[in-house]
Write a protein that holds these residues in place. Structure first.
Motif, mmCIF file in Angstrom:
data_model
loop_
_atom_site.group_PDB
_atom_site.id
_atom_site.type_symbol
_atom_site.label_atom_id
_atom_site.label_comp_id
_atom_site.label_asym_id
_atom_site.label_seq_id
_atom_site.Cartn_x
_atom_site.Cartn_y
_atom_site.Cartn_z
ATOM 1 N N GLN A 286 21.233 -31.825 38.408
ATOM 2 C CA GLN A 286 22.001 -30.742 37.797
ATOM 3 C C GLN A 286 22.027 -30.944 36.287
ATOM 4 O O GLN A 286 22.961 -31.479 35.713
ATOM 5 C CB GLN A 286 23.423 -30.710 38.366
ATOM 6 N N GLU B 229 18.974 -30.352 32.653
ATOM 7 C CA GLU B 229 17.721 -29.728 32.229
ATOM 8 C C GLU B 229 16.964 -30.632 31.274
ATOM 9 O O GLU B 229 17.557 -31.322 30.436
ATOM 10 C CB GLU B 229 17.989 -28.385 31.552
ATOM 11 N N HIS C 257 21.058 -22.899 34.694
ATOM 12 C CA HIS C 257 20.765 -23.394 36.047
ATOM 13 C C HIS C 257 20.912 -22.305 37.118
ATOM 14 O O HIS C 257 21.201 -22.606 38.278
ATOM 15 C CB HIS C 257 21.672 -24.579 36.402
ATOM 16 N N SER D 192 16.142 -25.157 36.695
ATOM 17 C CA SER D 192 16.430 -26.594 36.706
ATOM 18 C C SER D 192 17.829 -26.780 37.273
ATOM 19 O O SER D 192 18.818 -26.421 36.635
ATOM 20 C CB SER D 192 16.335 -27.174 35.291
ATOM 21 N N VAL D 193 17.912 -27.334 38.487
ATOM 22 C CA VAL D 193 19.185 -27.384 39.192
ATOM 23 C C VAL D 193 19.181 -28.577 40.144
ATOM 24 O O VAL D 193 18.120 -29.053 40.561
ATOM 25 C CB VAL D 193 19.427 -26.066 39.966
#
Length: 760
Positions: A525, A527, A697, A719-720
């Motif tokens: 979680q 980036e 996210h 991005s998560v």
């Protein structure tokens, strides 16, 4: 192999299988199966008279395996199942504090023992930071299964015997309990040692190093020192283990008369047991203390000293106390290293001593051979584990240990004496402490120097490296099984070195074929986006809110595996931790030419820390207040200044980056919401883009319809990772699909790489 070793190893294999393999519910069946095998073996006792040793070993293995599966089932039913049945709801609890608290996001957290004997971690407010061992807690909390958080299986709690997390609700009732009792003396001594190291050694670097070496507490180590020690393969110095206990044994050998064997053994065992409790009863220190106690008692009881028996017995004791310790990285590494020392170090030492080194160099070579054989022996079984858990193959480890261990051994023994002296006469301890300061800074200088050497370590971000490791183990395994000729080992070493060079080349060659490479790194979680081509590389953001992921390590490992020695630029969208907390490691490990930052206020101190570190590393700092443009090979990078309200959310005050190679465009927007996305496309003439790093996210407030219509992304990368925010949201996913974007997610696909080929 001795009977005790057979029983202990067989029992341990069963426990490891129960914990690490998906056998839940099958343990009793396996218990019955192996018990039946043992009974059948007993029935053939007379027929196996000629092979009595093999028969006895089979019987012991069968019944030991049966006992292990039965014991695990009983432990689970009595210790784990009863606690898990109470999880998932808010309940009253009563507990005793059994450690000192630490800071957490909610305020403080502390390990407690519930009234039924189970261990738990209590999360409370700032009041929890004032708790002391022995105090009692009563109140209400939400009970959470410690082995699975939001559906994700974890073992860092259960491996320590903790099966429930208590999230406090309201103010708990705190009692004095037994906080003045003798049972908490080791914890108080541990805290006193940590405080005294800060008084004896004024500089934070030395105090943190000594405190970690004596007690295993790493929180005081400077980040740059911890990274250097890790890269040099020296972090085992901070995990109290056999090495540290051997230092204690050596020191006591210098102070006590060895001629009085029983007195020496009694005093040494008492000191080791107390030190084991002071060091926190970690698997590594418990293992080493049990092994040394076996070795000290053997001659007194006229028994042969057998390292393998003491090694297996210590594993048996640890798993008997907590079967889930089998999942502990500390336990696995400690026993793997010791197993390598017992089984391989001696053979390696003999082989090294046979080399034709004569004359005055022979004594020096004997010293080096002893240290190298120990380092190489410890690595035999730990290399796969360090690769799996830490993504690293430290090539410099044998050299770093050879250079550092003699100095560290004296630093440890002197510190072991100076800390008690500090309570009696602090000025004297401070004066003598300068010798320790020199030894510690020598060790750190070696670690920092080796970290700067190209090729000091390799990373399993290079997917070919794991195949190389498998090849090497198979090759040397075949050599071991096919005779004793030394020539084949020499040939195998040469082949291993040549294929390793090929592995490094292939890992970097993957990223040399295209005009531009875009990689969204899987940092959970958070980036981190890496863009590279033949002209250089840039990184935008690097952070994660998942505490079990080192975003900086992920990024730096990937960059190194790609053969990139320097970053042209690092761009920070904004100062939230899930975009920045990995940048410190990146800046420490990878040279960076320019750091681009938003010129906005940051109440958490991230901005000031990044600027200070950049200046320390010789990196230029540019605060972006207008559009910045620079070339990256044949690509063009534009960095847009913040557009959100300067007194608003940091998410809206971030930088935006557009990287273009011909007609191929990549847009990275940080965590901005729809209102700022709309302002972005109205302020700047953005092209139709091929790749969009989705804002925030995949938050429901991001990826506004007007924004997507303006930039028309073909590919959307989210991005998560594990989170409680509901990212990515269904609303954002739907808008991206309606815009015609093909969606990729790092939580599902891992690292996501896009390659632009020349002519595309």
């Amino acid at each position: 192999m001795r009977v005790l070793a057979v029983i202990a190893l067989s029992f341990s294999v069963g426990i490891f299988s129960s914990v690490l393999l998906p056998l839940h519910g099958w343990e009793l069946w396996l218990c019955g199966f192996f018990a039946l095998c043992g009974m059948i073996a007993l029935c053939f006792k007379k027929k196996c008279a000629k092979k009595r040793k093999q028969w006895l070993r089979l019987v012991l293995i069968s019944f030991s395996l049966a006992a292990s599966f039965a014991y695990f089932s009983l432990y689970y039913a009595m210790t784990v199942e009863s606690v898990l049945s109470q999880c998932g709801e808010s309940r009253e609890f009563s507990a005793t504090v059994i450690d000192y608290p630490r800071e957490s996001r909610r305020g403080g957290k502390v390990t407690v023992r519930l009234s039924d004997g189970a261990k738990a971690v209590y999360y409370g407010g700032a009041q929890a930071l004032e708790l002391e061992p022995g105090q009692t807690l009563q109140g209400k909390a939400y009970w959470q299964d410690a082995s699975a958080i939001r559906g994700k299986k974890i073992s860092n709690f259960t491996s320590r015997g903790i099966h429930v997390l208590l999230y406090g609700q309201g103010t708990p009732e705190i009692g004095d309990g037994s906080r003045d009792g003798l049972r908490w003396t080791p914890l108080r001594v541990r805290r006193a040692i940590q405080e005294m190291t800060g008084k004896i050694w004024a500089d934070e670097s030395t105090a943190g190093f000594i405190s970690a070496m004596l007690t295993g507490e790493r929180s005081g180590i400077l980040e740059e020192d911890e990274i250097a020690m890790s890269e040099a393969g020296l972090t085992h110095l901070f995990a109290v283990s056999g090495l540290h206990c051997a230092f204690v044994l050596t020191l006591l050998g210098l102070l006590l008369p060895k001629s009085r064997q029983r007195l020496f053994a009694a005093v040494t065992i008492a000191v080791l047991l107390f030190y084991m409790m002071v060091a926190g009863m970690t698997p590594s220190v418990v293992r080493s203390c049990i092994m040394l106690i076996f070795l000290l008692l053997a001659p007194i009881f006229h028994r042969e000293r057998d390292g393998l028996t003491s090694w297996s017995a210590s594993l048996f004791v640890l798993l008997l106390a907590n079967p889930y310790a089998a999942a502990s990285v500390s336990l696995q590494l400690s026993f793997a290293a010791t197993g390598g020392l017992l089984l391989c170090a001696g053979r390696i030492h003999q082989w090294l001593l046979r080399l034709p080194v004569k004359g005055k160099w022979r004594r020096i070579w004997s010293f080096m051979a002893a240290n190298l054989s120990a380092s190489l022996g410890a690595l035999v079984f730990t290399l796969p584990l360090t690769g799996f858990y830490f993504n690293i193959l430290t090539l410099a480890s044998p050299l770093s240990n050879l250079l550092v261990l003699p100095a560290v051994s004296w630093a440890f023994m002197l510190s072991f004496l100076l800390v008690p002296l500090g309570f009696v006469w602090l000025p004297a301890a401070q004066v003598i402490g300068w010798a320790v300061w020199g030894l510690v800074h020598y060790a750190l200088a070696v670690a920092h120097g080796l970290m700067r050497l190209p090729g000091h370590a390799l990373y399993f971000s290079n997917r070919y490296l794991k195949y190389w490791m498998m090849y090497v183990y198979v090759m040397f395994g075949v050599c071991l099984l096919t005779g004793k000729a030394r020539r084949k080992y020499v040939v195998s070493c040469v082949l291993a070195a040549l294929t390793l060079c090929l592995t490094v080349y292939l890992g970097a060659a993957e990223y040399r074929g295209g005009a531009m490479h875009v990689m969204a790194l899987d940092v959970g979680q958070g980036e981190s986006v890496l863009i590279s081509n033949e002209g250089g590389a840039m990184l935008m953001d690097c952070g994660s809110s998942n505490g079990y992921i080192s975003a900086g390590g992920v990024a730096a490992d990937q960059i190194s595996s790609m053969g990139i020695r320097k970053l042209r630029a690092v761009v920070v969208s904004h100062y939230h931790a899930d975009h920045t907390n990995g940048l410190y490691e990146v800046l420490l490990r990878i040279p960076v030419e320019t750091l681009y930052l938003p010129n906005i206020e940051d109440e958490n101190g991230v901005r000031d820390r990044l600027v200070a570190l950049a200046e320390q590393q010789g990196t230029e700092v540019v605060f972006v207040e207008e559009v910045q443009e620079y070339t990256l090979g044949e690509s063009c990078v534009r960095i847009y200044p913040p557009l959100g309200a300067m007194q608003g959310d940091l998410n809206e005050q971030g930088l935006t980056a557009l990287c273009s190679d011909g007609d191929f465009d990549v847009l990275i927007t940080g965590d901005m919401a729809g209102v700022t996305e709309r302002k972005l496309v109205k302020t700047y003439d953005l092209p139709d883009i091929e790749v969009l790093l989705v804002s925030h996210h995949g938050s429901k407030y991001s990826s506004a319809e007007e924004f997507l219509q303006a930039v028309q992304p073909e590919t959307a990368i989210i991005s998560v990772g594990d989170n409680s925010y509901g990212h990515p949201s269904d609303e954002a996913m739907l808008r991206l699909k309606e815009a015609g974007a093909e969606i990729y997610r790092t939580d599902l696909q891992g690292n996501i790489s896009v390659t632009v080929y020349k002519g595309d």
